[in-house]
Design a protein around this motif. Structure first.
Motif, short mmCIF file in Angstrom:
data_model
loop_
_atom_site.label_atom_id
_atom_site.label_comp_id
_atom_site.label_asym_id
_atom_site.label_seq_id
_atom_site.Cartn_x
_atom_site.Cartn_y
_atom_site.Cartn_z
N UNK A 1 -11.77 -11.74 -2.14
CA UNK A 1 -11.21 -10.52 -1.52
C UNK A 1 -10.30 -10.80 -0.33
N UNK A 2 -10.48 -11.92 0.36
CA UNK A 2 -9.66 -12.22 1.52
C UNK A 2 -8.35 -12.89 1.19
N UNK A 3 -8.04 -13.05 -0.09
CA UNK A 3 -6.82 -13.75 -0.52
C UNK A 3 -5.96 -12.80 -1.34
N UNK A 4 -4.67 -12.82 -1.06
CA UNK A 4 -3.74 -11.96 -1.79
C UNK A 4 -2.46 -12.73 -2.09
N UNK B 1 4.24 2.69 2.03
CA UNK B 1 3.50 1.63 1.33
C UNK B 1 2.06 2.04 1.05
N UNK B 2 1.51 1.63 -0.10
CA UNK B 2 0.10 1.89 -0.39
C UNK B 2 -0.80 1.25 0.65
N UNK B 3 -1.97 1.85 0.86
CA UNK B 3 -2.88 1.34 1.89
C UNK B 3 -4.18 0.78 1.31
N UNK B 4 -4.25 0.67 -0.03
CA UNK B 4 -5.54 0.29 -0.63
C UNK B 4 -5.71 -1.21 -0.81
N UNK B 5 -4.67 -2.00 -0.49
CA UNK B 5 -4.79 -3.44 -0.65
C UNK B 5 -5.04 -3.85 -2.09
N UNK B 6 -4.39 -3.17 -3.03
CA UNK B 6 -4.67 -3.37 -4.45
C UNK B 6 -4.27 -4.74 -4.97
N UNK C 1 2.93 -7.96 1.87
CA UNK C 1 1.48 -7.77 1.74
C UNK C 1 1.23 -6.35 1.27
N UNK C 2 0.04 -6.11 0.77
CA UNK C 2 -0.37 -4.77 0.38
C UNK C 2 -1.50 -4.31 1.29
#
Length: 220
Positions: free
Chosen positions: A111-114, A99-104, A135-136
């Motif tokens: 920023x705290x909401x995805x 999984x990507x780790x950049x929280x894209x 989640x990312x």
């Protein structure tokens, strides 16, 4: 954690190696691949969190020390067979390592909401099943959806983090290393603390769909 059954997706991990061979390694001829580097960094962080040396992890995963050293530096790509061995040895899964780790997926305005849409989320093998992370990037816990159809219990998984499982569809048989087989149907849940051996499988041909939440390993 073990989930049996499911299909495998094609990835850039293209080397296939029999179980009785070591060193399934391909050095990259071009610049370091960013996905390979991301996978290598995650493996190194998990290895250190588990208190393992490269030699110890190599022994647990039945791979060579030089291969793992190259992999952690983003200079090699493992086969899916090798990645599964590494994931098991670290108490993780292929989909979590890939999984990507950049929280894209995080909101730029907040920023705290995805928000992860139904068609999104990293997907890939989870043991022998199919997993989708909800989640990312690196989060304090990892929620995911897992789908499995195999009735093969497979091997136990053990890791230091707590874990929670809730059945959404079908019936899963859960074994927590105490000789008891717990049949969990729709709406049933189980929580177990870190260090508990665990595995589960499909109770029938209909398979199951489960919601799983894992604590994030304490990395350094």
């Amino acid at each position: 954690m073990l989930i049996a059954g499911g299909r495998r997706r094609a990835t850039w991990y293209t080397i296939t190696v029999p179980f009785d061979q070591e060193d399934p390694v391909t050095s990259l001829e071009t610049a370091i691949d960013q996905q390979a580097l991301s996978v290598g960094r995650r493996i190194r962080a998990l290895r250190r969190a588990r208190g393992l040396t490269l030699v110890q992890l190599a022994g647990e995963a039945q791979l060579s020390h030089p291969f793992l050293s190259q992999l952690e530096r983003g200079l090699a790509r493992p086969s899916m067979v090798s990645l599964e061995r590494i994931a098991r040895a670290l108490g993780s899964s292929q989909v979590e390592l890939l999984a990507p780790t950049d929280g894209s997926g995080a909101s730029r305005a907040r920023p705290g909401i995805e928000i992860v849409r139904a068609s999104d989320g990293p997907r890939g093998p989870y043991g022998q099943a199919e997993g989708r992370l909800l989640v990312n990037g690196d989060r304090p816990f990892h929620p995911m959806i897992l789908v499995g159809t195999s009735a093969d219990p497979g091997d136990y998984f053990t890791h230091a983090e707590d874990e929670f499982l809730h059945v959404l569809d079908g019936t899963a048989v859960v074994d927590l290393g105490d000789g008891e087989h717990r049949h969990l149907g729709v709406g049933d849940s189980v929580y177990f603390v870190g260090g508990t051996p665990h595995r589960w499988w499909a109770a029938d041909d209909d398979g199951y769909r489960v919601f799983v939440v894992k604590e994030k390993p304490e990395t350094t």
